[in-house]
Design an enzyme around this catalytic site. Sequence first.
Site, mmCIF file in Angstrom:
data_model
loop_
_atom_site.group_PDB
_atom_site.id
_atom_site.type_symbol
_atom_site.label_atom_id
_atom_site.label_comp_id
_atom_site.label_asym_id
_atom_site.label_seq_id
_atom_site.Cartn_x
_atom_site.Cartn_y
_atom_site.Cartn_z
ATOM 1 N N HIS A 67 -4.710 6.771 7.818
ATOM 2 C CA HIS A 67 -3.333 6.916 8.278
ATOM 3 C C HIS A 67 -2.588 7.800 7.296
ATOM 4 O O HIS A 67 -3.073 8.110 6.204
ATOM 5 C CB HIS A 67 -2.648 5.554 8.411
ATOM 6 C CG HIS A 67 -2.760 4.694 7.190
ATOM 7 N ND1 HIS A 67 -3.857 3.910 6.943
ATOM 8 C CD2 HIS A 67 -1.930 4.508 6.140
ATOM 9 C CE1 HIS A 67 -3.697 3.260 5.802
ATOM 10 N NE2 HIS A 67 -2.536 3.601 5.291
ATOM 11 N N CYS A 91 0.861 -1.181 0.000
ATOM 12 C CA CYS A 91 0.000 0.000 0.000
ATOM 13 C C CYS A 91 0.893 1.225 0.000
ATOM 14 O O CYS A 91 2.120 1.121 -0.052
ATOM 15 C CB CYS A 91 -0.967 -0.001 1.181
ATOM 16 S SG CYS A 91 -0.198 0.234 2.788
#
Length: 658
Positions: free
Chosen positions: A577, A411
């Site tokens: 995040h 990611c």
Amino acid sequence: MSQATIEDAPPRTGVRVRVQKLGTALSNMVMPNIGAFIAWGLITALFIEQGWLQGIFAELKNPDGWVAKIGGWGAYDGAGIVGPMITYLLPVLIGYTGGRMVHGNRGAVVGAIATMGVVTGADVPMFLGAMIMGPLGGWCMKKLDALWEGKIRPGFEMLVDNFSAGILGLILAVFGFFGIGPIVSSFTRAAGNAVDFLVENDLLPLTSILIEPAKVLFLNNAINHGVLTPLGTTQALETGKSILFLLEANPGPGLGLLLAYMAFGRGLARASAPGAAIIQFFGGIHEIYFPYVLMKPKLIVATILGGMTGVFINVLFGSGLRAPAAPGSIIAVYAQTASGSFLGVTLSVFGSAAVSFAVAALLLKTDRATDESDLAAATAEMESLKGKKSSVAGALVATSTGPIRSIVFACDAGMGSSAMGASVLRRKIQQAGFGDVKVTNSAISNLSDTYDLVISHRDLTARARQRTGSAVHVSVDDFMGSPRYDEIVERLKQTNTGGGDGAPAAVEEPAEAPADDVLPLSSIVLDGAATTAADAITEAGRLLVTAGAVEPAYIDAMHQRESSISTYMGNGLAIPHGTNEAKDTIRRTGLSFVRYAEPIDWNGKPAEFVVGIAGAGKDHMALLTKIAQVFLKADDVARLREATTTEEVKAILMAADK
């Protein structure tokens, strides 16, 4: 090439991805309404002056009765059904669908109203105008609703909702009538003149030079639904048929290519070609042959020449379809073939297949390279180009071989989404008995080409492939419960020897850090105040700041991360995040937990629980693994929903079985 060079290199597929997204958006507006296009085509075929039933009506002596009335359906003016359908119904359906894609039912209604403005302000069918006004109406309605969300007094919601939609629809309809309509009309006429020029000068076959490569790169939707379908429908309205419907939908070039593989291919490509040919020709799923071209790019010459042959024959015979053939099956093609065009269409399909076969056969027969191990990689590349898993391409690689020993979730930052996905898949794989398969997670920027299989969000697969070109790539939308995980386990059973047939292996989890350090009670909120995803990200980020885990600048990085790819995980959970570049703003590892009584719209998905993440190292992975296991169980999610204290929430999260 050094790592720095790779990191500094611009994305190689940026323009293509943007065009592909445009094509996908256009396709998503048109494809749900293909049934209406087919209905219009059939009504046109039956009832226009040159239609199939007009000869019967002409012989009946009942000019004022029901026969004349049914025959009148074919009139292009207001007295018939053909004209109103193409002028009003089809564009409004497209506009409604486009508005709904952006902002649900309210966006759909405003999109339809806005489309009516552009329809009545033009003298040609407004498909392109509908593709503009529909999404624009939905977008404007979404922004307008956001202005007073949560600020309306109880009892006045319906009043505000209805009048805001009505007033906005009025404004956009007027804008469409005086602004967009004339512009699109001019563009449509110019494009039509360009097509006429190509036809009159026998240059239309040259369009295959653009269309056939575009198909393989999944840019065909931008061409087909953005240009060819609107222009073809306008042409069919005037002449009863259009050759433009056959430029992209002709199944002949793909059929010829696959037949050549059947005769002169090698290995897995040759073995899978017969099944692919059936799916492509009769099912109309052209993407099934794209990996065969990607495996040997020079074969694009075969499909181009085959496509040019088909177009030339259709021009020669003056043949065409009455409406779009979707999907591009020979069955759909014949269903929409205009009367008097069956010979030309038949010759164009099989003529293009013959030329494509001859050229591809020559190239394959003279090619000394082996393709036995390339089809799986080509299929993965095709899925990367498409942006999601192909529903039919799995048939091409179901028998592919080669053990998988290392799997990585990739990611953007490598601290949240990938960690969750890795923990879920790791448990599935090890419980299936493949304890020797290592499952890790990583930021894309830290990837090296040493993995057997790479899993990433579909919007990040192209970036991941640049760093791990030799790996098999799997794209997912849902990191928590993707059906691709079970497919990976099944693939391991086929490719890996010595595993999957014994007792489940022990599940190895990351080292656990003290929960009080990572998720203190002060960072758990049971009744979040945010009403939007952006506010929820800020709320979760402020808890991390208050706990001393991050600097305030980290919140901006969380928003930046969300703007590039959604952090919604599935099962009501979002885990915002920061970006990989923002790790220097993390003071220590920390998590925050916020529960919302009313689910928040998280990029179209309902999020009840938001977990903010700041990972300085690997010490938060064990806790993320526990959280992932909780959200895989409906009972645990229900307990979180009903918890009344922060201690109870923490106990549920900490009690997840390993």
